[in-house]
Design a protein around this motif. Structure first.
Motif, PDB file in Angstrom:
ATOM      1  N   PRO A   1       0.815  -1.218   0.000  1.00  0.00           N
ATOM      2  CA  PRO A   1       0.000   0.000   0.000  1.00  0.00           C
ATOM      3  C   PRO A   1       0.848   1.266   0.000  1.00  0.00           C
ATOM      4  N   THR A   2       0.629   2.118  -0.983  1.00  0.00           N
ATOM      5  CA  THR A   2       1.231   3.442  -1.049  1.00  0.00           C
ATOM      6  C   THR A   2       0.146   4.429  -1.459  1.00  0.00           C
ATOM      7  N   ALA A   3       0.237   5.635  -0.974  1.00  0.00           N
ATOM      8  CA  ALA A   3      -0.852   6.606  -1.111  1.00  0.00           C
ATOM      9  C   ALA A   3      -0.756   7.402  -2.407  1.00  0.00           C
ATOM     10  N   TYR A   4      -1.905   7.916  -2.839  1.00  0.00           N
ATOM     11  CA  TYR A   4      -1.990   8.977  -3.846  1.00  0.00           C
ATOM     12  C   TYR A   4      -1.281   8.652  -5.160  1.00  0.00           C
TER      13      TYR A   4
ATOM     14  N   GLU B   1      -4.621   4.724  -9.081  1.00  0.00           N
ATOM     15  CA  GLU B   1      -4.756   3.341  -8.641  1.00  0.00           C
ATOM     16  C   GLU B   1      -5.531   2.466  -9.617  1.00  0.00           C
TER      17      GLU B   1
ATOM     18  N   SER C   1      -4.138   1.463  -0.733  1.00  0.00           N
ATOM     19  CA  SER C   1      -4.024   2.352   0.419  1.00  0.00           C
ATOM     20  C   SER C   1      -5.357   2.998   0.758  1.00  0.00           C
TER      21      SER C   1
ATOM     22  N   PHE D   1      -5.517   5.851   1.568  1.00  0.00           N
ATOM     23  CA  PHE D   1      -5.370   7.168   0.962  1.00  0.00           C
ATOM     24  C   PHE D   1      -5.241   7.077  -0.556  1.00  0.00           C
ATOM     25  N   ALA D   2      -5.939   6.125  -1.138  1.00  0.00           N
ATOM     26  CA  ALA D   2      -5.980   6.026  -2.600  1.00  0.00           C
ATOM     27  C   ALA D   2      -6.631   7.264  -3.182  1.00  0.00           C
ATOM     28  N   SER D   3      -6.183   7.622  -4.377  1.00  0.00           N
ATOM     29  CA  SER D   3      -6.726   8.809  -5.062  1.00  0.00           C
ATOM     30  C   SER D   3      -7.768   8.446  -6.108  1.00  0.00           C
TER      31      SER D   3
ATOM     32  N   ALA E   1      -7.465  12.049  -1.235  1.00  0.00           N
ATOM     33  CA  ALA E   1      -7.859  10.731  -0.740  1.00  0.00           C
ATOM     34  C   ALA E   1      -9.380  10.646  -0.852  1.00  0.00           C
TER      35      ALA E   1
ATOM     36  N   THR F   1      -4.180  17.651   4.867  1.00  0.00           N
ATOM     37  CA  THR F   1      -3.193  17.138   3.914  1.00  0.00           C
ATOM     38  C   THR F   1      -2.924  18.112   2.775  1.00  0.00           C
TER      39      THR F   1
ATOM     40  N   ILE G   1       1.334  15.804   5.611  1.00  0.00           N
ATOM     41  CA  ILE G   1       1.003  14.411   5.899  1.00  0.00           C
ATOM     42  C   ILE G   1       1.094  14.153   7.397  1.00  0.00           C
TER      43      ILE G   1
END
Length: 361
Positions: free
Chosen positions: A74-77, A86, A103, A105-107, A177, A188, A198
């Motif tokens: 999992p990695t954000a944005y 994503e 994540s 914090f998916a975009s 997010a 954020t 963050i």
């Protein structure tokens, strides 16, 4: 041809402050470097005159079969590096037959990501003070067909990431997010010199008082498997099993939390031993090539997850770049398995590796 090729291509197209957000670690980045260096302390012990005409990299976790044990952490944005975000990552991971841990914090929305997926998805969570946020996400994940929940447990606070602080890093433009109410995520987007947006958001939103006892609250709200990410010690692995979790991810958050923490690879054997056969143990932290994956799998990991490299692939080539990065790493793994005389993942055990003299752990 290699993950480093994707890294080089990505560096050419990603904004410098975003690159620092992706590549950076906590403080002086000792743990980030230790994750990479840990693999150099091991050597492979190949066996010969073994039939390796067919090499099988398939693995099953929680009833889902994947063509590769190399998955996406999992990695954000993701829209910071690709407009499709994503959704493109899900397509690429699906084409490679790989797990994608999405994540919190998916975009892109969970539903859009699920619609694009061609293989298994798990949802990653942080523990928010506002538990209704978590409850809503858990319900949506189950409805969208996600196969498990991954709870990060090593971030009661966000690590002091000097690169982000120096850049006054914040999430800008139309990236957000999108699966969480905008009011919850407002901090954020607020840039302030010398501060990381963050970290400011995490200080406001994450519950630093959560304990093992709180896992019962999450269990009561889902029938999905619960996996804890961020375990580095035998003590916590034993507690995880005692509290009924379904899986463990050995991880130090890519060196982004406690600087000076043990390298993930060095922690892996004791966690595997403590967990025993009770739950699958996955791994992330510094895997950059197939022989790295082979080493972690030989030390007991069921799967290895890549954090930064899929973002390099995404930035360099969208969904095709993610697929290419995962396929390349899997092909390297299969090649290494053949040369090591271990044609199936079930053939991998600690006899495959040994520490260099003076580096025994």
């Amino acid at each position: 041809m290699t993950a480093s090729d994707y890294q080089r291509l990505a560096r050419e197209v990603v904004d410098p402050d975003v690159w620092d957000f992706i590549e950076g670690g906590a403080e002086s980045e000792r743990t980030l470097r230790a994750n990479l260096a840990a693999f150099d302390r091991f050597r492979l012990r190949p066996r010969v005159l073994t039939d390796v005409s067919t090499v099988d990299t398939a693995v099953s976790v929680f009833g889902t079969r994947y063509r590769t044990p190399v998955g996406v952490a999992p990695t954000a944005y993701h829209r910071l590096v690709d407009d499709e975000g994503e959704v493109a990552t899900a397509r690429g991971a699906g084409a490679a037959g790989a797990l994608f841990v999405v994540s919190v914090f998916a975009s892109r929305t969970l539903e859009d990501i699920a619609g694009a997926a061609g293989s298994g998805l798990w949802l990653h969570l942080y523990w928010f003070r506002r538990r209704e946020v978590m409850a809503g996400l858990v319900e949506r994940a189950a409805a969208a067909g996600f196969g498990a929940l991954v709870l990060t447990v090593d971030a009661p606070r966000i690590g002091r990431r000097w690169r982000d602080m120096r850049n006054g890093f914040a999430i800008g433009g139309d990236v957000a997010a999108v699966n969480i109410d905008a009011a919850v995520m407002a901090l954020t987007h607020h840039s302030d010199e010398g501060r990381s947006a963050i970290a400011e958001h995490a200080a406001e939103s994450f519950d630093a008082a959560v304990t093992w006892a709180d896992l019962a609250w999450l269990r009561q709200r889902t029938s999905l498997p619960i996996v804890l990410k961020g375990i580095l010690t035998a003590e916590d692995a034993a507690l995880a099993v005692a509290h009924g979790v379904d899986g463990i991810i050995v991880s130090n958050h890519g060196g982004r939390q406690l600087d000076g923490a043990v390298a993930s690879l060095d922690a892996l054997p004791e966690v595997v031993d403590a967990a025993g056969a009770a739950v699958p143990v996955l791994f992330d932290g510094g895997v950059r090539r197939g022989t790295d994956a082979l080493t972690a799998l030989a030390l007991g990991a069921r799967m290895v997850l890549l954090g930064r490299p899929p973002l390099w692939g995404l930035a360099a080539g969208g969904a095709d770049g993610v697929e290419g990065l995962l396929r390349t790493t899997t092909e390297e793994l299969a090649h290494a398995m053949a040369l090591a005389g271990r044609p199936r993942l079930a053939d991998l055990d600690r006899s495959v590796v040994r520490a260099r003299p003076g580096d025994e752990r």
